[in-house]
Design an enzyme around this catalytic site. Sequence first.
Site, PDB file in Angstrom:
ATOM      1  N   HIS A 155      41.743   2.738 -11.973  1.00  0.00           N
ATOM      2  CA  HIS A 155      41.231   1.718 -11.054  1.00  0.00           C
ATOM      3  C   HIS A 155      41.700   0.327 -11.417  1.00  0.00           C
ATOM      4  O   HIS A 155      41.729  -0.562 -10.560  1.00  0.00           O
ATOM      5  CB  HIS A 155      39.696   1.786 -10.954  1.00  0.00           C
ATOM      6  N   SER A 181      37.057  -2.176 -18.692  1.00  0.00           N
ATOM      7  CA  SER A 181      37.814  -1.056 -18.151  1.00  0.00           C
ATOM      8  C   SER A 181      39.223  -0.992 -18.720  1.00  0.00           C
ATOM      9  O   SER A 181      39.895  -2.014 -18.877  1.00  0.00           O
ATOM     10  CB  SER A 181      37.916  -1.177 -16.628  1.00  0.00           C
ATOM     11  N   ASP A 200      40.905   9.127 -13.937  1.00  0.00           N
ATOM     12  CA  ASP A 200      41.004   7.672 -13.803  1.00  0.00           C
ATOM     13  C   ASP A 200      41.888   7.124 -14.927  1.00  0.00           C
ATOM     14  O   ASP A 200      41.414   6.570 -15.922  1.00  0.00           O
ATOM     15  CB  ASP A 200      39.598   7.078 -13.859  1.00  0.00           C
TER      16      ASP A 200
END
Length: 264
Positions: A75, A214, A121
């Site tokens: 992402h 992230s 991811d």
Amino acid sequence: MAVRLSLIWLLLLGTSIDVTRGKRLDRKLLDNRIVGGQEAEDGAAPYQVSIQTTWKTHICSGVILNEQWILTAGHCALDFSIEDLRIIVGTNDRLEPGQTLFPDEALVHCLYDIPYVYNNDIALIHVNESIIFNDRTQIVELSRVQPPAGSTVTLTGWGAPESSLPTVQYLQTLNLTIIAHEECRERWDFHDGIDVGHICTFTREGEGACSGDSGGPLMWEGKLVGLVNWGRACGVGMPDMYANTVYYQDWIRRTRSGCKNRVN
């Protein structure tokens, strides 16, 4: 409430955008830091990069695989067009780059968010020139061994102390504990977003990853075992999930000629 751990919600809250240029987002309440961490020693994570917008906002982290490839969460490569990103290496101070590079290609796992959201991811970002290596800028070593439950692992990142504050300037670090996969799924009521490609950490309430972390590295015995993926905001007593880089090693090696999802 489960959330991806990036900052894009600040700019695109409640909006839907084309997947080739960004990431669909729901309304989420996010915090924004490594919760319970402390400032890392200078040069403690020379493999870590700050993924920023071209207007110098930190949005994600990643790690250096070689002189032109960065590994991060999927992402992180989808939340912005790569034309709007820059990569900062060789520093604990995200405002004082050792070197600034620009992505020219991003490859996201071909099964990203399949069969369920938060699955697969992981992404590779190619930069436009060779990274210059020195004491502060080095390649990360990938672990070939899964850390067993109970192992102490180390997370580093540039999160902010509260959701209403900007990201911190200096790299933060925190030791966490690996928990068994089945225990992680049970604590999350067998959430479909936790699959075989995840590992989980949980130590205590008040500690953990959050938005802005992230793509950041989870290290065990000096080697990479995970990349921050998702969790509940933030440090609220629930496990955090990471892309398991031991599980994805074949994909990491072969993706440039095999499983691709180009987003540039």
